[in-house]
Write a protein that holds these residues in place. Structure first.
Motif, PDB file in Angstrom:
ATOM      1  N   GLU A   5       0.837  -1.201   0.000  1.00  0.00           N
ATOM      2  CA  GLU A   5       0.000   0.000   0.000  1.00  0.00           C
ATOM      3  C   GLU A   5       0.871   1.249   0.000  1.00  0.00           C
ATOM      4  O   GLU A   5       0.554   2.238  -0.654  1.00  0.00           O
ATOM      5  CB  GLU A   5      -0.896   0.014   1.239  1.00  0.00           C
ATOM      6  CG  GLU A   5      -1.890  -1.113   1.315  1.00  0.00           C
ATOM      7  CD  GLU A   5      -2.594  -1.171   2.663  1.00  0.00           C
ATOM      8  OE1 GLU A   5      -2.442  -0.234   3.466  1.00  0.00           O
ATOM      9  OE2 GLU A   5      -3.293  -2.163   2.908  1.00  0.00           O
ATOM     10  N   ILE A   6       1.966   1.190   0.739  1.00  0.00           N
ATOM     11  CA  ILE A   6       2.853   2.348   0.842  1.00  0.00           C
ATOM     12  C   ILE A   6       3.536   2.617  -0.489  1.00  0.00           C
ATOM     13  O   ILE A   6       3.690   3.763  -0.900  1.00  0.00           O
ATOM     14  CB  ILE A   6       3.891   2.120   1.956  1.00  0.00           C
ATOM     15  CG1 ILE A   6       3.187   2.035   3.310  1.00  0.00           C
ATOM     16  CG2 ILE A   6       4.919   3.234   1.982  1.00  0.00           C
ATOM     17  CD1 ILE A   6       4.079   1.616   4.441  1.00  0.00           C
ATOM     18  N   ARG A   7       3.935   1.562  -1.187  1.00  0.00           N
ATOM     19  CA  ARG A   7       4.666   1.729  -2.450  1.00  0.00           C
ATOM     20  C   ARG A   7       3.804   2.347  -3.548  1.00  0.00           C
ATOM     21  O   ARG A   7       4.335   2.898  -4.507  1.00  0.00           O
ATOM     22  CB  ARG A   7       5.216   0.386  -2.912  1.00  0.00           C
ATOM     23  CG  ARG A   7       6.415  -0.057  -2.117  1.00  0.00           C
ATOM     24  CD  ARG A   7       7.094  -1.266  -2.712  1.00  0.00           C
ATOM     25  NE  ARG A   7       8.316  -1.554  -1.985  1.00  0.00           N
ATOM     26  CZ  ARG A   7       8.408  -2.436  -0.986  1.00  0.00           C
ATOM     27  NH1 ARG A   7       7.339  -3.105  -0.607  1.00  0.00           N
ATOM     28  NH2 ARG A   7       9.556  -2.630  -0.368  1.00  0.00           N
ATOM     29  N   THR A   8       2.477   2.261  -3.432  1.00  0.00           N
ATOM     30  CA  THR A   8       1.603   2.825  -4.455  1.00  0.00           C
ATOM     31  C   THR A   8       1.393   4.324  -4.275  1.00  0.00           C
ATOM     32  O   THR A   8       0.884   4.973  -5.171  1.00  0.00           O
ATOM     33  CB  THR A   8       0.235   2.121  -4.443  1.00  0.00           C
ATOM     34  OG1 THR A   8      -0.384   2.305  -3.172  1.00  0.00           O
ATOM     35  CG2 THR A   8       0.382   0.640  -4.737  1.00  0.00           C
ATOM     36  N   LYS A   9       1.812   4.877  -3.150  1.00  0.00           N
ATOM     37  CA  LYS A   9       1.581   6.292  -2.873  1.00  0.00           C
ATOM     38  C   LYS A   9       2.740   7.141  -3.385  1.00  0.00           C
ATOM     39  O   LYS A   9       3.850   6.663  -3.576  1.00  0.00           O
ATOM     40  CB  LYS A   9       1.403   6.508  -1.369  1.00  0.00           C
ATOM     41  CG  LYS A   9       0.169   5.823  -0.824  1.00  0.00           C
ATOM     42  CD  LYS A   9      -0.034   6.132   0.622  1.00  0.00           C
ATOM     43  CE  LYS A   9      -1.302   5.423   1.099  1.00  0.00           C
ATOM     44  NZ  LYS A   9      -1.619   5.793   2.464  1.00  0.00           N
ATOM     45  N   GLN A  17       2.176  11.672   5.454  1.00  0.00           N
ATOM     46  CA  GLN A  17       1.766  10.594   6.343  1.00  0.00           C
ATOM     47  C   GLN A  17       2.833  10.347   7.415  1.00  0.00           C
ATOM     48  O   GLN A  17       2.508  10.088   8.573  1.00  0.00           O
ATOM     49  CB  GLN A  17       1.517   9.322   5.547  1.00  0.00           C
ATOM     50  CG  GLN A  17       0.835   8.247   6.347  1.00  0.00           C
ATOM     51  CD  GLN A  17       0.372   7.093   5.477  1.00  0.00           C
ATOM     52  OE1 GLN A  17       0.726   7.006   4.294  1.00  0.00           O
ATOM     53  NE2 GLN A  17      -0.395   6.209   6.045  1.00  0.00           N
ATOM     54  N   LEU A  18       4.093  10.473   7.044  1.00  0.00           N
ATOM     55  CA  LEU A  18       5.188  10.321   7.999  1.00  0.00           C
ATOM     56  C   LEU A  18       5.106  11.398   9.080  1.00  0.00           C
ATOM     57  O   LEU A  18       5.268  11.116  10.265  1.00  0.00           O
ATOM     58  CB  LEU A  18       6.527  10.389   7.271  1.00  0.00           C
ATOM     59  CG  LEU A  18       7.783  10.197   8.106  1.00  0.00           C
ATOM     60  CD1 LEU A  18       7.809   8.812   8.731  1.00  0.00           C
ATOM     61  CD2 LEU A  18       9.017  10.403   7.243  1.00  0.00           C
ATOM     62  N   LYS A  54       9.720   5.112   5.907  1.00  0.00           N
ATOM     63  CA  LYS A  54      11.098   5.556   5.689  1.00  0.00           C
ATOM     64  C   LYS A  54      11.844   4.617   4.750  1.00  0.00           C
ATOM     65  O   LYS A  54      12.639   5.064   3.920  1.00  0.00           O
ATOM     66  CB  LYS A  54      11.834   5.659   7.024  1.00  0.00           C
ATOM     67  CG  LYS A  54      11.470   6.877   7.824  1.00  0.00           C
ATOM     68  CD  LYS A  54      12.345   6.984   9.052  1.00  0.00           C
ATOM     69  CE  LYS A  54      12.139   8.301   9.761  1.00  0.00           C
ATOM     70  NZ  LYS A  54      13.066   8.451  10.898  1.00  0.00           N
ATOM     71  N   THR A  55      11.588   3.326   4.864  1.00  0.00           N
ATOM     72  CA  THR A  55      12.234   2.351   3.989  1.00  0.00           C
ATOM     73  C   THR A  55      11.828   2.571   2.541  1.00  0.00           C
ATOM     74  O   THR A  55      12.669   2.588   1.641  1.00  0.00           O
ATOM     75  CB  THR A  55      11.884   0.918   4.430  1.00  0.00           C
ATOM     76  OG1 THR A  55      12.327   0.732   5.772  1.00  0.00           O
ATOM     77  CG2 THR A  55      12.522  -0.109   3.521  1.00  0.00           C
ATOM     78  N   VAL A  56      10.540   2.757   2.303  1.00  0.00           N
ATOM     79  CA  VAL A  56      10.056   2.969   0.938  1.00  0.00           C
ATOM     80  C   VAL A  56      10.583   4.285   0.389  1.00  0.00           C
ATOM     81  O   VAL A  56      10.974   4.359  -0.786  1.00  0.00           O
ATOM     82  CB  VAL A  56       8.509   2.907   0.892  1.00  0.00           C
ATOM     83  CG1 VAL A  56       7.989   3.344  -0.458  1.00  0.00           C
ATOM     84  CG2 VAL A  56       8.030   1.508   1.217  1.00  0.00           C
ATOM     85  N   ARG A  58      13.395   5.702   1.152  1.00  0.00           N
ATOM     86  CA  ARG A  58      14.811   5.485   0.856  1.00  0.00           C
ATOM     87  C   ARG A  58      14.979   4.664  -0.420  1.00  0.00           C
ATOM     88  O   ARG A  58      15.849   4.952  -1.241  1.00  0.00           O
ATOM     89  CB  ARG A  58      15.484   4.782   2.037  1.00  0.00           C
ATOM     90  CG  ARG A  58      16.939   4.531   1.840  1.00  0.00           C
ATOM     91  CD  ARG A  58      17.733   5.810   1.827  1.00  0.00           C
ATOM     92  NE  ARG A  58      19.158   5.474   1.679  1.00  0.00           N
ATOM     93  CZ  ARG A  58      20.028   6.222   1.085  1.00  0.00           C
ATOM     94  NH1 ARG A  58      19.683   7.397   0.593  1.00  0.00           N
ATOM     95  NH2 ARG A  58      21.281   5.845   0.983  1.00  0.00           N
ATOM     96  N   GLU A  59      14.144   3.644  -0.612  1.00  0.00           N
ATOM     97  CA  GLU A  59      14.199   2.850  -1.838  1.00  0.00           C
ATOM     98  C   GLU A  59      13.938   3.728  -3.061  1.00  0.00           C
ATOM     99  O   GLU A  59      14.616   3.611  -4.079  1.00  0.00           O
ATOM    100  CB  GLU A  59      13.171   1.724  -1.789  1.00  0.00           C
ATOM    101  CG  GLU A  59      13.517   0.597  -0.857  1.00  0.00           C
ATOM    102  CD  GLU A  59      12.382  -0.407  -0.734  1.00  0.00           C
ATOM    103  OE1 GLU A  59      11.288  -0.187  -1.286  1.00  0.00           O
ATOM    104  OE2 GLU A  59      12.611  -1.439  -0.057  1.00  0.00           O
ATOM    105  N   THR A  60      12.955   4.608  -2.940  1.00  0.00           N
ATOM    106  CA  THR A  60      12.622   5.510  -4.039  1.00  0.00           C
ATOM    107  C   THR A  60      13.795   6.459  -4.318  1.00  0.00           C
ATOM    108  O   THR A  60      14.141   6.703  -5.476  1.00  0.00           O
ATOM    109  CB  THR A  60      11.367   6.333  -3.689  1.00  0.00           C
ATOM    110  OG1 THR A  60      10.312   5.446  -3.351  1.00  0.00           O
ATOM    111  CG2 THR A  60      10.941   7.202  -4.838  1.00  0.00           C
ATOM    112  N   GLU A  61      14.399   6.950  -3.261  1.00  0.00           N
ATOM    113  CA  GLU A  61      15.547   7.852  -3.400  1.00  0.00           C
ATOM    114  C   GLU A  61      16.716   7.146  -4.090  1.00  0.00           C
ATOM    115  O   GLU A  61      17.372   7.711  -4.964  1.00  0.00           O
ATOM    116  CB  GLU A  61      15.966   8.338  -2.015  1.00  0.00           C
ATOM    117  CG  GLU A  61      17.112   9.301  -1.999  1.00  0.00           C
ATOM    118  CD  GLU A  61      17.478   9.686  -0.580  1.00  0.00           C
ATOM    119  OE1 GLU A  61      18.678   9.618  -0.251  1.00  0.00           O
ATOM    120  OE2 GLU A  61      16.577  10.054   0.194  1.00  0.00           O
ATOM    121  N   MET A  62      16.960   5.901  -3.724  1.00  0.00           N
ATOM    122  CA  MET A  62      18.057   5.150  -4.319  1.00  0.00           C
ATOM    123  C   MET A  62      17.783   4.841  -5.794  1.00  0.00           C
ATOM    124  O   MET A  62      18.683   4.886  -6.624  1.00  0.00           O
ATOM    125  CB  MET A  62      18.287   3.842  -3.551  1.00  0.00           C
ATOM    126  CG  MET A  62      18.783   4.028  -2.138  1.00  0.00           C
ATOM    127  SD  MET A  62      20.360   4.850  -2.046  1.00  0.00           S
ATOM    128  CE  MET A  62      21.396   3.528  -2.622  1.00  0.00           C
TER     129      MET A  62
END
Length: 66
Positions: A5-9, A17-18, A54-56, A58-62
């Protein structure tokens, strides 16, 4: 909240949301300190949601940096 759900946002949604979850965690900790917390497991759930977001992020940033 699931990681899927988080990855779709969008990043903006995740940041807002954070911010909301951090404010909720602050309030929960305050309630815990004055012994008015009804569900102590909520603190754990909010911390995990913050970590997932935060993990998602960071993944997006990378991904964008590569």
């Amino acid at each position: 909240m699931k990681a899927q759900e988080i990855r779709t946002k969008s990043v903006e949604d995740l940041n807002s949301q954070l911010k909301d979850l951090k404010a909720e965690l602050f309030n929960l900790r305050f309630q815990l300190a004055i012994n008015q917390l009804e569900n102590p497991m909520r603190i754990k759930a909010v911390k995990k949601d913050i970590a997932r977001i935060k993990t998602v992020l960071r993944e997006t940033e990378m991904r964008e940096g590569a």
